[in-house]
Motif scaffolding. Structure first.
Motif, PDB file in Angstrom:
ATOM      1  N   TRP A 166       0.823  -1.140  -0.111  1.00  0.00           N
ATOM      2  CA  TRP A 166      -0.016  -0.035  -0.026  1.00  0.00           C
ATOM      3  C   TRP A 166       0.959   1.263   0.228  1.00  0.00           C
ATOM      4  O   TRP A 166       0.622   2.336  -0.751  1.00  0.00           O
ATOM      5  N   GLN A 213       2.138   3.182  -3.338  1.00  0.00           N
ATOM      6  CA  GLN A 213       1.311   4.037  -3.874  1.00  0.00           C
ATOM      7  C   GLN A 213       1.612   5.502  -3.248  1.00  0.00           C
ATOM      8  O   GLN A 213       1.298   6.809  -3.962  1.00  0.00           O
ATOM      9  N   LEU A 214       2.740   5.773  -2.365  1.00  0.00           N
ATOM     10  CA  LEU A 214       3.044   6.946  -2.288  1.00  0.00           C
ATOM     11  C   LEU A 214       3.952   7.788  -3.638  1.00  0.00           C
ATOM     12  O   LEU A 214       4.137   8.772  -3.707  1.00  0.00           O
ATOM     13  N   THR A 259      -7.182   4.397   4.524  1.00  0.00           N
ATOM     14  CA  THR A 259      -7.714   5.390   3.567  1.00  0.00           C
ATOM     15  C   THR A 259      -7.114   5.698   2.230  1.00  0.00           C
ATOM     16  O   THR A 259      -7.397   5.123   1.255  1.00  0.00           O
ATOM     17  N   THR A 260      -6.397   6.769   2.176  1.00  0.00           N
ATOM     18  CA  THR A 260      -5.447   6.976   1.132  1.00  0.00           C
ATOM     19  C   THR A 260      -4.018   7.045   1.568  1.00  0.00           C
ATOM     20  O   THR A 260      -3.539   7.292   2.941  1.00  0.00           O
ATOM     21  N   PRO A 261      -2.855   6.635   0.754  1.00  0.00           N
ATOM     22  CA  PRO A 261      -1.365   6.620   1.254  1.00  0.00           C
ATOM     23  C   PRO A 261      -1.138   7.887   1.806  1.00  0.00           C
ATOM     24  O   PRO A 261      -0.442   7.944   2.821  1.00  0.00           O
ATOM     25  N   GLU A 262      -1.490   9.178   1.257  1.00  0.00           N
ATOM     26  CA  GLU A 262      -0.910  10.236   1.771  1.00  0.00           C
ATOM     27  C   GLU A 262      -1.599  10.564   3.403  1.00  0.00           C
ATOM     28  O   GLU A 262      -0.736  11.254   3.971  1.00  0.00           O
ATOM     29  N   ASN A 263      -2.604   9.937   3.684  1.00  0.00           N
ATOM     30  CA  ASN A 263      -3.286  10.201   5.145  1.00  0.00           C
ATOM     31  C   ASN A 263      -2.871   8.879   6.031  1.00  0.00           C
ATOM     32  O   ASN A 263      -2.820   9.186   7.363  1.00  0.00           O
ATOM     33  N   ASP A 264      -2.519   7.837   5.316  1.00  0.00           N
ATOM     34  CA  ASP A 264      -2.081   6.480   6.204  1.00  0.00           C
ATOM     35  C   ASP A 264      -0.756   6.464   6.560  1.00  0.00           C
ATOM     36  O   ASP A 264      -0.511   5.642   7.599  1.00  0.00           O
TER      37      ASP A 264
END
Length: 230
Positions: A53, A56-57, A165-170
């Motif tokens: 996961w 995806q960053l 949720t999303t890579p940027e938030n996780d």
């Protein structure tokens, strides 16, 4: 199938830092390991999923994961070629130096400089994580690849493996370059010591103690208990 040329892997090094005897057993008496519990296997799977996961960053990278855990020569060759071609994002790039093999989660080219990222399914930096990434930095840079920065990718404060949720938030990216550079002499000395241990003809005589359970439960706990009784 080509034979591996490395003596110590990243996994083996971390075991050796905990206890040199554990590394010796892992290298030469692998089948004496305790069976992995369902909880341990689930933790490994969770870590793998989080690593995927986190890719995806830095999306659309080239996956260089070895096709077999018994043969890394192709992976090393493919990594070298990808770097020569300046492929901007690499996943699972392999490096070997002086008999030590590491595979970094993500290697990213930014403004002509390489940045290394290691993913951990944790919220906090630990001493073990620093040893892990310090070894990788040591091998990669001594392989001839200078690193502009070396970072850990950890779960963000509100993220959990079960709720992403999303890579940027996780994820949170934490540069540990200074700590890693400060550890380089320790890494070199520890590797030399562990290689001496692996050159021994017999299993090291190390008594059981706190190191058997910290920072992880030793994979050869039952074996050592049988030895101590005998």
């Amino acid at each position: 199938m080509a034979k591996n040329t490395h003596l110590i892997s990243k996994t083996g090094f971390i075991k050796g830092v905990q206890c040199p005897k554990q590394l010796y057993l892992y290298k030469y008496h692998y089948n004496e390991q305790d069976p992995k519990s369902p909880e341990t296997l689930a933790k490994f799977e969770c870590g793998t999923n989080i690593g995927k996961w986190a890719q995806q960053l830095f999306p659309n990278g080239l996956n260089l994961e070895p096709t077999s855990k018994f043969n890394y020569q192709e992976a090393l060759k493919n990594t070298k070629l990808a770097i020569e071609n300046k492929q901007p994002v690499l996943y699972e790039a392999s490096f070997e130096f002086d008999g030590v093999l590491v595979i970094i989660d993500m290697l990213v080219l930014k403004d002509g400089k390489w940045h290394a990222f290691e993913v951990k399914s944790s919220h906090h930096v630990s001493e073990v994580f620093l040893y892990d990434i310090s070894l990788q930095h040591y091998v990669i840079t001594n392989s001839g690849i200078p690193l502009k920065d070396t970072s850990l990718v950890l779960l963000s404060e509100n993220a959990t493996p079960e709720k992403l949720t999303t890579p940027e938030n996780d994820f949170q990216i934490i540069s540990v370059k200074q700590e890693v550079e400060n550890n380089q002499l320790y890494i070199a000395r520890k590797l030399a010591s562990l290689k001496e241990t692996l050159a021994e003809k017999e299993i090291p005589k190390i008594a059981m103690g706190d190191q058997c359970l910290s920072p992880y439960t030793c994979d050869f706990l039952s074996f050592c208990r049988r030895q101590s009784i005998g």
